[in-house]
Write a protein that holds these residues in place. Structure first.
Motif, PDB file in Angstrom:
ATOM      1  N   ARG A 148       6.320  30.108 -20.380  1.00 40.88           N
ATOM      2  CA  ARG A 148       5.125  29.765 -21.162  1.00 40.88           C
ATOM      3  C   ARG A 148       5.287  30.169 -22.623  1.00 40.88           C
ATOM      4  O   ARG A 148       4.891  29.423 -23.528  1.00 40.88           O
ATOM      5  N   LEU A 149       5.873  31.342 -22.863  1.00 37.46           N
ATOM      6  CA  LEU A 149       6.082  31.797 -24.243  1.00 37.46           C
ATOM      7  C   LEU A 149       7.100  30.916 -24.961  1.00 37.46           C
ATOM      8  O   LEU A 149       6.938  30.586 -26.147  1.00 37.46           O
ATOM      9  N   LYS A 150       8.160  30.515 -24.247  1.00 38.19           N
ATOM     10  CA  LYS A 150       9.168  29.629 -24.838  1.00 38.19           C
ATOM     11  C   LYS A 150       8.544  28.272 -25.196  1.00 38.19           C
ATOM     12  O   LYS A 150       8.831  27.692 -26.255  1.00 38.19           O
ATOM     13  N   GLU A 151       7.697  27.774 -24.330  1.00 35.26           N
ATOM     14  CA  GLU A 151       7.030  26.502 -24.605  1.00 35.26           C
ATOM     15  C   GLU A 151       6.165  26.583 -25.862  1.00 35.26           C
ATOM     16  O   GLU A 151       5.982  25.586 -26.570  1.00 35.26           O
ATOM     17  N   ASP A 152       5.662  27.781 -26.140  1.00 32.56           N
ATOM     18  CA  ASP A 152       4.846  27.967 -27.344  1.00 32.56           C
ATOM     19  C   ASP A 152       5.686  28.266 -28.585  1.00 32.56           C
ATOM     20  O   ASP A 152       5.124  28.476 -29.665  1.00 32.56           O
ATOM     21  N   GLY A 153       7.023  28.322 -28.428  1.00 32.81           N
ATOM     22  CA  GLY A 153       7.898  28.477 -29.576  1.00 32.81           C
ATOM     23  C   GLY A 153       8.427  29.868 -29.837  1.00 32.81           C
ATOM     24  O   GLY A 153       9.164  30.090 -30.808  1.00 32.81           O
ATOM     25  N   PHE A 154       8.091  30.844 -29.005  1.00 30.52           N
ATOM     26  CA  PHE A 154       8.601  32.198 -29.193  1.00 30.52           C
ATOM     27  C   PHE A 154      10.057  32.286 -28.723  1.00 30.52           C
ATOM     28  O   PHE A 154      10.469  31.577 -27.805  1.00 30.52           O
ATOM     29  N   ILE A 155      10.828  33.149 -29.354  1.00 28.07           N
ATOM     30  CA  ILE A 155      12.225  33.379 -28.985  1.00 28.07           C
ATOM     31  C   ILE A 155      12.286  34.588 -28.052  1.00 28.07           C
ATOM     32  O   ILE A 155      11.803  35.676 -28.383  1.00 28.07           O
ATOM     33  N   ILE A 156      12.886  34.394 -26.887  1.00 26.76           N
ATOM     34  CA  ILE A 156      12.953  35.450 -25.863  1.00 26.76           C
ATOM     35  C   ILE A 156      14.356  36.042 -25.822  1.00 26.76           C
ATOM     36  O   ILE A 156      15.344  35.316 -25.681  1.00 26.76           O
ATOM     37  N   GLU A 157      14.414  37.373 -25.920  1.00 27.27           N
ATOM     38  CA  GLU A 157      15.692  38.087 -25.854  1.00 27.27           C
ATOM     39  C   GLU A 157      15.696  39.001 -24.631  1.00 27.27           C
ATOM     40  O   GLU A 157      14.722  39.694 -24.367  1.00 27.27           O
ATOM     41  N   ILE A 158      16.799  38.994 -23.905  1.00 27.08           N
ATOM     42  CA  ILE A 158      16.983  39.959 -22.820  1.00 27.08           C
ATOM     43  C   ILE A 158      17.638  41.196 -23.417  1.00 27.08           C
ATOM     44  O   ILE A 158      18.783  41.157 -23.871  1.00 27.08           O
ATOM     45  N   ASP A 159      16.878  42.287 -23.457  1.00 27.65           N
ATOM     46  CA  ASP A 159      17.328  43.508 -24.130  1.00 27.65           C
ATOM     47  C   ASP A 159      18.176  44.367 -23.193  1.00 27.65           C
ATOM     48  O   ASP A 159      17.995  44.351 -21.968  1.00 27.65           O
ATOM     49  N   ASP A 160      19.093  45.127 -23.792  1.00 21.42           N
ATOM     50  CA  ASP A 160      19.945  46.069 -23.038  1.00 21.42           C
ATOM     51  C   ASP A 160      20.691  45.385 -21.903  1.00 21.42           C
ATOM     52  O   ASP A 160      20.858  45.955 -20.819  1.00 21.42           O
ATOM     53  N   PHE A 161      21.155  44.167 -22.135  1.00 20.55           N
ATOM     54  CA  PHE A 161      21.876  43.451 -21.085  1.00 20.55           C
ATOM     55  C   PHE A 161      23.138  44.218 -20.704  1.00 20.55           C
ATOM     56  O   PHE A 161      23.916  44.645 -21.546  1.00 20.55           O
ATOM     57  N   GLY A 162      23.327  44.385 -19.395  1.00 21.45           N
ATOM     58  CA  GLY A 162      24.500  45.110 -18.902  1.00 21.45           C
ATOM     59  C   GLY A 162      24.197  46.534 -18.503  1.00 21.45           C
ATOM     60  O   GLY A 162      25.034  47.204 -17.904  1.00 21.45           O
ATOM     61  N   SER A 163      22.957  47.018 -18.819  1.00 23.87           N
ATOM     62  CA  SER A 163      22.623  48.396 -18.459  1.00 23.87           C
ATOM     63  C   SER A 163      22.052  48.492 -17.050  1.00 23.87           C
ATOM     64  O   SER A 163      21.953  49.563 -16.486  1.00 23.87           O
ATOM     65  N   GLY A 164      21.660  47.343 -16.480  1.00 24.22           N
ATOM     66  CA  GLY A 164      21.079  47.332 -15.134  1.00 24.22           C
ATOM     67  C   GLY A 164      22.094  46.956 -14.080  1.00 24.22           C
ATOM     68  O   GLY A 164      23.302  46.895 -14.333  1.00 24.22           O
ATOM     69  N   TYR A 165      21.590  46.672 -12.885  1.00 25.90           N
ATOM     70  CA  TYR A 165      22.464  46.396 -11.745  1.00 25.90           C
ATOM     71  C   TYR A 165      22.400  44.940 -11.289  1.00 25.90           C
ATOM     72  O   TYR A 165      23.098  44.559 -10.367  1.00 25.90           O
ATOM     73  N   SER A 166      21.527  44.161 -11.922  1.00 29.09           N
ATOM     74  CA  SER A 166      21.352  42.789 -11.450  1.00 29.09           C
ATOM     75  C   SER A 166      21.495  41.789 -12.583  1.00 29.09           C
ATOM     76  O   SER A 166      20.898  40.724 -12.566  1.00 29.09           O
ATOM     77  N   SER A 167      22.289  42.139 -13.596  1.00 29.38           N
ATOM     78  CA  SER A 167      22.347  41.347 -14.816  1.00 29.38           C
ATOM     79  C   SER A 167      22.713  39.894 -14.563  1.00 29.38           C
ATOM     80  O   SER A 167      22.030  38.980 -15.025  1.00 29.38           O
ATOM     81  N   LEU A 168      23.809  39.654 -13.860  1.00 29.89           N
ATOM     82  CA  LEU A 168      24.283  38.286 -13.674  1.00 29.89           C
ATOM     83  C   LEU A 168      23.312  37.476 -12.832  1.00 29.89           C
ATOM     84  O   LEU A 168      23.025  36.315 -13.139  1.00 29.89           O
ATOM     85  N   ASN A 169      22.790  38.076 -11.786  1.00 26.94           N
ATOM     86  CA  ASN A 169      21.833  37.384 -10.937  1.00 26.94           C
ATOM     87  C   ASN A 169      20.581  37.018 -11.723  1.00 26.94           C
ATOM     88  O   ASN A 169      19.991  35.953 -11.531  1.00 26.94           O
ATOM     89  N   MET A 170      20.186  37.914 -12.647  1.00 28.04           N
ATOM     90  CA  MET A 170      18.994  37.669 -13.447  1.00 28.04           C
ATOM     91  C   MET A 170      19.196  36.479 -14.383  1.00 28.04           C
ATOM     92  O   MET A 170      18.292  35.659 -14.568  1.00 28.04           O
ATOM     93  N   LEU A 171      20.384  36.364 -14.983  1.00 27.60           N
ATOM     94  CA  LEU A 171      20.654  35.258 -15.904  1.00 27.60           C
ATOM     95  C   LEU A 171      20.512  33.904 -15.219  1.00 27.60           C
ATOM     96  O   LEU A 171      20.185  32.905 -15.856  1.00 27.60           O
ATOM     97  N   LYS A 172      20.748  33.891 -13.925  1.00 23.32           N
ATOM     98  CA  LYS A 172      20.649  32.639 -13.166  1.00 23.32           C
ATOM     99  C   LYS A 172      19.213  32.119 -13.146  1.00 23.32           C
ATOM    100  O   LYS A 172      18.977  30.911 -13.177  1.00 23.32           O
TER     101      LYS A 172
END
Length: 570
Positions: free
Chosen positions: A455-479
């Protein structure tokens, strides 16, 4: 008393081998209790079939309820015990009964016996007067000392019983442990799912605690979701308590809510401390827990007292500091691969009236734990929106500002409504307000966060995934999460014996992001060599001390005025 025929019928009843739950009585214990009830003139024993029809009652049962017929006993019994039988939570509990000679408190042991197919076969109730009182006022005192929801001691009762125990054992050398448990975010659970769901959690917790304690343990519900247990050292087994908490979680696990339970533990070598001091120290240990793990223990340490005082100061002064504008945003520049300024990240600092600057690691964890972080985040977002409006007609008009969204924000506010409301209020271009969402926030509730991001992307906001690689489910989340930017955790740039492996991972993440149509930001860039290596890998944006530490808005604007697009900024 039983006649031979009655005992024979009961021998068959209790001899039926079936499966018992973790908190139910074992077959041997049940046999022992029945035999005791059969022989005793003080114990009340009543039994019912699967349709709650009376199958046996001893003489004491008729005397207790002052009836002469089985039909009357059946009716009076279920009138008294009806609230417990419909949704039975315990194998053992206490209940008040108003007899002819006044109120009395009875200890009730109930066992339901099922067939091998799981169908109810019989219900057995063994009732004993547990608070004898010639004045008939035992029920009044019982209610004063017990929690009506769980049947456990309440705060007054727990403190009273512990104080009596302490007076008897002041000179003992054996150590004791006071444990206080907490259900993380219980208030929020009640708000979201309702009091009935919350009450079921508390009743289940109380039932399991009671079923696993030793006879000389003291336990009760202090208030809300706080349960307290006092145990001598010989009974203390951390593994057992860990299992107990996991059992509570498993009993309440549902699609509605995943519970996180915590326990603060205070060890006493003597029983010289009064009850309030014991509870205070266990609570300090409990409040020191910052982990998001499902089950966490913390043991009291004297240093925790100092930290608790510091945290109390932060919480006490937070609202006034927010109102007085003591929280400021500092900006840290972000540059492209030509080392040209293209935006910045807003980072909060607490600047007191005496110009003392409190670093974020001294107050943000406290505000997160105190459920106040959403107030601060919303304030920071608004400051960023105000600054973007001010920049609209200046040389900084092409810059963006990225702000952080805490995992807690989505639990205490409608982030979408707040963010879009700010963009409308200050008439700013949504693409200039970048939103950094951590992996932790996403993985807590992937479906909800994914919907919000779309919904935020549709309204034009830019979304960043912060601290990528610090968690345990990074790749699955990107999917599943369609963000615009991957912000790579600075841990990959720290010097270690695994630097070669870090470079391989960095190179792969940057390549993968490009394949997914996402740009990359690497934070923590401190040397020209790091920049060159990242640039060769194809990283898009850089942030770190190589360019600048976070600085005040005034210093940022002064430093980068009229040069941010024409020159390198090192």
């Amino acid at each position: 008393m039983f006649n031979d025929d009655a005992y024979f019928r009961f021998g068959n009843l209790i001899g039926y081998r079936d499966s018992f739950t973790d908190t139910a009585l074992t077959n041997d214990k049940l046999v022992g209790l029945l035999q005791q009830a059969i022989k005793s003139s003080n114990l009340t024993l009543v039994c019912f079939d699967e349709k709650n029809r009376l199958t046996y009652a001893n003489t004491r049962a008729f005397e207790m309820f002052n009836v002469t017929s089985s039909d009357s006993l059946e009716r009076v019994f279920f009138d008294w015990i009806e609230t417990y039988s419909k949704h039975l939570e315990y194998s053992n509990w206490c209940q008040v009964y108003e007899a002819l000679d006044g109120e009395k408190v009875y200890d009730i042991t109930c066992q339901r016996i099922h067939t091998s197919e799981g169908k109810l076969r019989n219900s057995i109730y063994i009732i004993d007067e547990c608070v004898p009182s010639s004045s008939g006022k035992a029920g009044v005192r019982y209610r004063q000392m017990h929690d009506p929801l769980t049947g456990l001691l309440n705060r007054e009762g727990f403190c009273h019983v512990v104080e009596e125990y302490r007076n008897r054992h002041k000179n003992d050398r054996g150590a004791h442990y006071l444990i206080i448990t907490n259900i993380r975010d219980f208030k929020l659970i009640n708000q979201i799912h309702g009091d009935k769901f919350g009450d079921s959690i508390l009743k289940t917790t109380g039932r399991i605690i009671k079923s696993l304690m030793y006879a000389d343990d003291i336990y009760g519900r202090l208030y809300a979701d706080k349960f307290a247990i006092l145990v001598p050292e010989k009974n203390f087994d951390k593994a057992m308590y860990h299992s107990m908490i996991n059992l509570i979680r498993s009993q309440i696990a549902s699609e509605k809510q995943t519970l996180r339970l915590q326990a603060g533990v205070y060890k006493m070598d003597t029983m010289m401390d009064d009850v309030s001091a014991m509870c205070d120290r266990a609570m300090i240990a409990l409040n020191s827990i910052k982990s998001e793990d499902p089950v966490t223990f913390a043991f009291y340490d004297p240093e925790m007292m100092k930290q608790a005082i510091t945290e109390k100061i932060v919480v006490t002064h937070f609202e006034s500091a927010l109102k007085n504008g003591e929280f400021r945003i500092y900006l840290q520049p972000q540059v492209n691969h030509h080392e040209e300024l293209i935006g910045c990240e807003a980072l909060v600092r607490w600047k007191k009236d005496d110009n003392t600057v409190i670093p974020p690691n001294a107050f943000i964890p406290v505000l997160e734990k105190s459920n106040l972080i959403s107030h601060l985040d919303a304030y920071v977002w608004e400051l960023a929106a105000i600054k973007l409006r001010e920049w609209k007609h200046t040389e900084f008009r092409d810059l963006y500002i990225s702000v952080n969204i805490s995992p807690r924000d989505m639990e205490f506010m409608d982030v979408y409504e707040v963010i879009t409301g700010l963009a409308k209020k200050y008439d700013i271009d949504p693409s200039k307000l970048h939103l950094e969402i951590t992996e932790t926030a996403i993985m807590r509730n992937p479906a909800t966060v994914s919907d919000m991001i779309l919904r935020l992307k549709e309204d034009g906001f830019i979304i960043e995934i912060d601290d990528f690689g610090s968690g345990y489910s990074s790749l699955n989340m990107l999917k599943d999460i369609r963000a615009d930017v991957v912000k790579i955790d600075m841990g990959f740039l720290r010097k270690s014996e695994n630097e070669d492996r870090s470079r391989i991972i960095l190179d792969s993440v940057i390549y993968m992001a490009k394949r997914l149509g996402m740009s990359t930001v690497t934070e923590g860039v401190e040397t020209s060599q790091q920049f060159e290596e990242l640039n060769s890998m194809g990283c898009d944006v850089y942030q770190g001390y190589l360019y600048s530490k976070p600085v005040s808005i005034m210093d940022f604007e002064k430093k980068y005025s009229r040069i941010y697009k024409s020159e390198k900024i090192i």
